[in-house]
Design a protein around this motif. Structure first.
Motif, PDB file in Angstrom:
ATOM      1  N   ILE A  26       0.860  -1.433  -0.015  1.00 32.39           N
ATOM      2  CA  ILE A  26      -0.061  -0.005  -0.150  1.00 32.39           C
ATOM      3  C   ILE A  26       1.021   1.389   0.074  1.00 32.39           C
ATOM      4  O   ILE A  26       0.238   2.131  -0.439  1.00 32.39           O
ATOM      5  CB  ILE A  26      -0.978   0.011   1.292  1.00 32.39           C
ATOM      6  N   ARG A  46       1.349  -4.715  -7.297  1.00 28.66           N
ATOM      7  CA  ARG A  46       0.625  -4.845  -6.142  1.00 28.66           C
ATOM      8  C   ARG A  46      -0.730  -5.799  -6.212  1.00 28.66           C
ATOM      9  O   ARG A  46      -0.845  -6.300  -5.193  1.00 28.66           O
ATOM     10  CB  ARG A  46      -0.104  -3.118  -5.735  1.00 28.66           C
ATOM     11  N   THR A  47      -1.275  -5.707  -7.487  1.00 29.12           N
ATOM     12  CA  THR A  47      -2.298  -6.623  -7.714  1.00 29.12           C
ATOM     13  C   THR A  47      -2.195  -8.229  -7.576  1.00 29.12           C
ATOM     14  O   THR A  47      -2.705  -8.883  -6.665  1.00 29.12           O
ATOM     15  CB  THR A  47      -3.051  -6.373  -8.897  1.00 29.12           C
ATOM     16  N   ARG A 105     -10.974  -1.237  11.124  1.00 25.57           N
ATOM     17  CA  ARG A 105     -11.711  -0.857   9.900  1.00 25.57           C
ATOM     18  C   ARG A 105     -12.265  -2.291   9.228  1.00 25.57           C
ATOM     19  O   ARG A 105     -11.567  -3.382   9.309  1.00 25.57           O
ATOM     20  CB  ARG A 105     -10.864  -0.222   9.161  1.00 25.57           C
ATOM     21  N   ILE A 125     -13.744 -11.166  -6.228  1.00 20.47           N
ATOM     22  CA  ILE A 125     -12.793 -10.097  -6.214  1.00 20.47           C
ATOM     23  C   ILE A 125     -11.504 -10.641  -6.102  1.00 20.47           C
ATOM     24  O   ILE A 125     -10.649 -10.673  -7.094  1.00 20.47           O
ATOM     25  CB  ILE A 125     -12.831  -9.118  -5.183  1.00 20.47           C
ATOM     26  N   GLU A 127      -8.096   0.339   0.466  1.00 21.67           N
ATOM     27  CA  GLU A 127      -8.821  -0.103  -0.666  1.00 21.67           C
ATOM     28  C   GLU A 127      -7.604  -0.731  -1.522  1.00 21.67           C
ATOM     29  O   GLU A 127      -8.151  -1.548  -2.334  1.00 21.67           O
ATOM     30  CB  GLU A 127      -9.388   0.921  -1.425  1.00 21.67           C
ATOM     31  N   LEU A 128      -6.480  -0.392  -1.470  1.00 20.89           N
ATOM     32  CA  LEU A 128      -5.315  -0.994  -2.413  1.00 20.89           C
ATOM     33  C   LEU A 128      -5.119  -2.242  -2.055  1.00 20.89           C
ATOM     34  O   LEU A 128      -4.372  -2.870  -2.635  1.00 20.89           O
ATOM     35  CB  LEU A 128      -4.089  -0.005  -2.140  1.00 20.89           C
ATOM     36  N   THR A 185      -7.855  -5.343  -7.224  1.00 20.33           N
ATOM     37  CA  THR A 185      -8.550  -4.863  -8.240  1.00 20.33           C
ATOM     38  C   THR A 185      -8.221  -3.657  -8.573  1.00 20.33           C
ATOM     39  O   THR A 185      -7.422  -3.047  -7.801  1.00 20.33           O
ATOM     40  CB  THR A 185     -10.022  -4.728  -7.465  1.00 20.33           C
ATOM     41  N   LEU A 204      -8.646   0.048  -8.881  1.00 19.49           N
ATOM     42  CA  LEU A 204      -9.497   0.995  -8.271  1.00 19.49           C
ATOM     43  C   LEU A 204     -10.513   1.720  -8.980  1.00 19.49           C
ATOM     44  O   LEU A 204     -11.635   2.130  -8.511  1.00 19.49           O
ATOM     45  CB  LEU A 204      -8.490   1.643  -7.431  1.00 19.49           C
ATOM     46  N   PHE A 236     -13.351  -0.214  -9.746  1.00 17.79           N
ATOM     47  CA  PHE A 236     -13.993  -0.678  -8.456  1.00 17.79           C
ATOM     48  C   PHE A 236     -15.012   0.399  -8.168  1.00 17.79           C
ATOM     49  O   PHE A 236     -16.088   0.546  -7.867  1.00 17.79           O
ATOM     50  CB  PHE A 236     -13.096  -0.828  -7.520  1.00 17.79           C
TER      51      PHE A 236
END
Lengths: 328, 263
Positions: free
Chosen positions: A73, A92-93, A106, A125, B92-93, B97, B99, B102
């Protein structure tokens, strides 16, 4: 090959500073002042497959920053970081598809959706094959006893219920590595135990876990190895027992007196707390063995009950934080 | 792709839960629709000059505006706004996906759910009792549906752009108000675009906002004949693609800042 290799990781943040008062606010319009904060100041460690590492440190020590970098992140300023053969933020993905993350503050679930639908969404997802998904899901539902919660919208769950669902959600795609950022925060005792039990079971299945927490009971119950970080530097890396030994060898003897007014004295032990009938003595096991001390005490005083314990890890950690603070 | 479709479905179901909101919205749209209808009726009666659009076409236009008002990018996605404000957007990262899509589908799903819930009953009511006519031909009807889908995509692209702007402005009130106003006035939802003065027509034809309402509604009533509809739909598509590309570019820059700066 280690699963995680971190070498000399540095991350700085620029923090805008506001000056106090109206005049300060006006000056701020013309001239912005900012301060650079070193969140990570060259940390290095490695982690092998199947380890369960407790990552602890005071607020603002750099725990979350590390976890964010490891999960792709955040991009560090410098240093090397390879997780399962990948540089997290560069791929990242692909990277996040193979890790699981839980951020205690959260939820990963959809607030308005029933839990089961959130799970179904995550299946899409993470592109989990249907059969594998159903197997994992049912297994998790049974393990975390989620059956009665599945049709409830997430917003109506209690914090403990939500966390159990979140943990299950983080594991639906069967990641090999889990990052748990304060998973027991705000939970009641029973939920904490359930969460710990779950973490332990996953770890036994070969899943590596990095657990950040402020709850030392979590650490004591789960982690053989801990990483202690403060001000962006790793202060200690090793077994809990070694940390204990490093700070102090002392152990504690708690005795319950028959008569509250009894005055206890011993040349090799020191009274550190007195609470009604309960008395806590500190002693150094190198100087006198627990057995000898107990024999001597029971011979001289009338005792109803007694037990030996290690100093609570909180005290040890607090002492390190304190020493570190005064050293600077 | 299927993840986005699933997200869409889930949102749609969620939107269907808010029946009271839909009912209240329906009442409001009906009320304003009747008032606007009376105003335009008075206008057509008081003026003998030929108008750029017929009375019946105007009636169709008005009712479609009322029924499909939510196609305008009116509100910010609350959840995303909240996430950006608290910095939780970084998490969210942690999902594998893209973003942009999304968020695009997330807002699209919510919008479409609300839209469908209000549009269908209002359309039916207006068609039964309040003077709305069916399209003059099957060709018009088909072109209308196609154009409506494009309008919906265009609305999503604008709404997503608005959401992304939050990465820079945090509260986002300013940009969303401005965009709202532009969309409101220049889409034809206040006054049908053909009534605007001749000198404004060229600018209106260029701007994307007409694609939200004016284009599909004029195709519906035959004001844009079916053979000209393709050009108008092309205009919608070009703008949609452009806004999506712009949104992706801005999001990419915002995220780079986020991942470097830590939000």
């Amino acid at each position: 090959m280690p699963q995680i290799e971190v070498e000399n990781l540095v991350k700085t943040f620029r923090v805008a500073e506001r000056q106090a008062g109206t005049w300060g606010a006006l000056k701020g319009l013309l001239q912005r002042r900012s301060r650079t904060v070193r969140a990570l100041d060259g940390i290095s460690f490695t982690m092998e497959v199947g380890e369960l590492v407790g990552y602890i440190g005071p607020n603002g020590a750099g725990k979350s920053t590390t976890v964010k970098i490891l999960s792709g992140i955040l991009i560090p300023d410098s240093g090397r970081c390879v997780v399962m053969g990948r540089i997290p933020w560069k791929a990242r993905t692909a990277h996040v598809a193979e890790i699981g993350v839980v951020f205690g503050q959260r939820t990963q679930l959809w607030w308005d959706l029933p839990v089961i639908e959130s799970f179904d969404l995550l299946r899409e997802i993470y592109r989990i094959p249907p059969r594998e998904y159903l197997r994992t899901r049912d297994e998790l539902v049974a393990m975390m006893r989620l059956e009665p919660l599945l049709d409830t919208p997430v917003r109506q769950l209690s914090l403990g219920q939500r966390m159990r669902c979140d943990l299950a959600a983080a594991f639906l795609h069967r990641p090999k590595l889990l990052f748990l950022d304060e998973p027991t925060i705000g939970l009641d005792a029973a939920s904490k135990l359930a969460v710990r039990d779950y973490i332990k079971r996953l770890n036994r299945q070969g899943v590596s876990v990095i657990l950040t927490t402020h709850d030392m009971d979590d650490i004591e119950a789960l982690c053989r190895r801990i990483l202690l970080i403060n001000r962006g530097r790793i202060l200690f890396d090793g077994a809990l027992e070694a940390l204990r030994a490093q700070v102090s060898r002392d152990r504690q003897l708690v005795i319950v007196l028959a008569h509250e007014e009894t005055w206890v004295e011993d040349p090799d032990a020191q009274v550190i707390r007195r609470n009604g009938h309960h008395l806590t003595l500190r002693f150094d096991p190198e100087r006198i063995s627990a057995a000898d001390l107990i024999a001597r005490i029971t011979a001289r005083y009338e005792i109803r009950d007694l037990y030996v314990e290690n100093p609570p890890i909180e005290e040890i950690v607090a002492q390190i934080y304190y020493e570190e603070g005064t050293a600077l | 792709m299927s993840a986005y479709v699933a997200l869409f479905k889930a949102r749609l179901q969620m939107g269907l839960q808010y029946r009271a909101a839909a009912l209240a919205g329906l009442g409001t749209q009906l009320f304003w629709g009747i008032i606007r209808l009376m105003i335009f009726e008075a206008f057509f009666r008081s003026s003998a000059a030929p108008q750029p659009i017929t009375y019946q076409q105007t009636v169709d236009y008005l009712w479609l505006t009322q029924a499909l008002l939510l196609i305008l990018p009116m509100r910010l996605e609350g959840e995303i706004q909240q996430m950006i404000r608290t910095g939780a957007v970084a998490y969210e990262l942690a999902r594998p996906t893209d973003l942009y899509w999304f968020w695009f589908f997330r807002s699209g799903a919510g919008r479409t759910a609300a839209l469908a819930l209000r549009a269908a009953p209002l359309y039916l009511l207006a068609w039964l009792f309040l003077g709305l006519k069916a399209p003059p031909s099957w060709a018009s009807a088909g072109a209308f549906l196609l154009s409506l889908a494009c309008a919906s995509a265009l609305g999503c692209a604008l709404a997503t752009l608005m959401t992304i702007s939050l990465l820079w402005t945090v509260s986002g009130e300013g940009i969303s108000r401005l965009l709202n106003l532009l969309a409101y006035v220049f889409s034809g939802s206040v006054v049908p675009l053909p009534f605007y003065p001749a000198w404004a027509q060229r600018a209106l034809a260029f701007l994307p906002f007409g694609g939200l309402m004016d284009t599909p509604f004029r195709i519906y009533s035959g004001h844009i004949p079916p053979e000209e509809a393709l050009g108008a739909i092309g205009h919608q598509i070009v703008w949609t693609v452009a806004l999506i590309l712009l949104g992706r570019w801005i999001l990419g820059r915002g995220l780079r800042r986020l991942t470097v700066q830590g939000g």
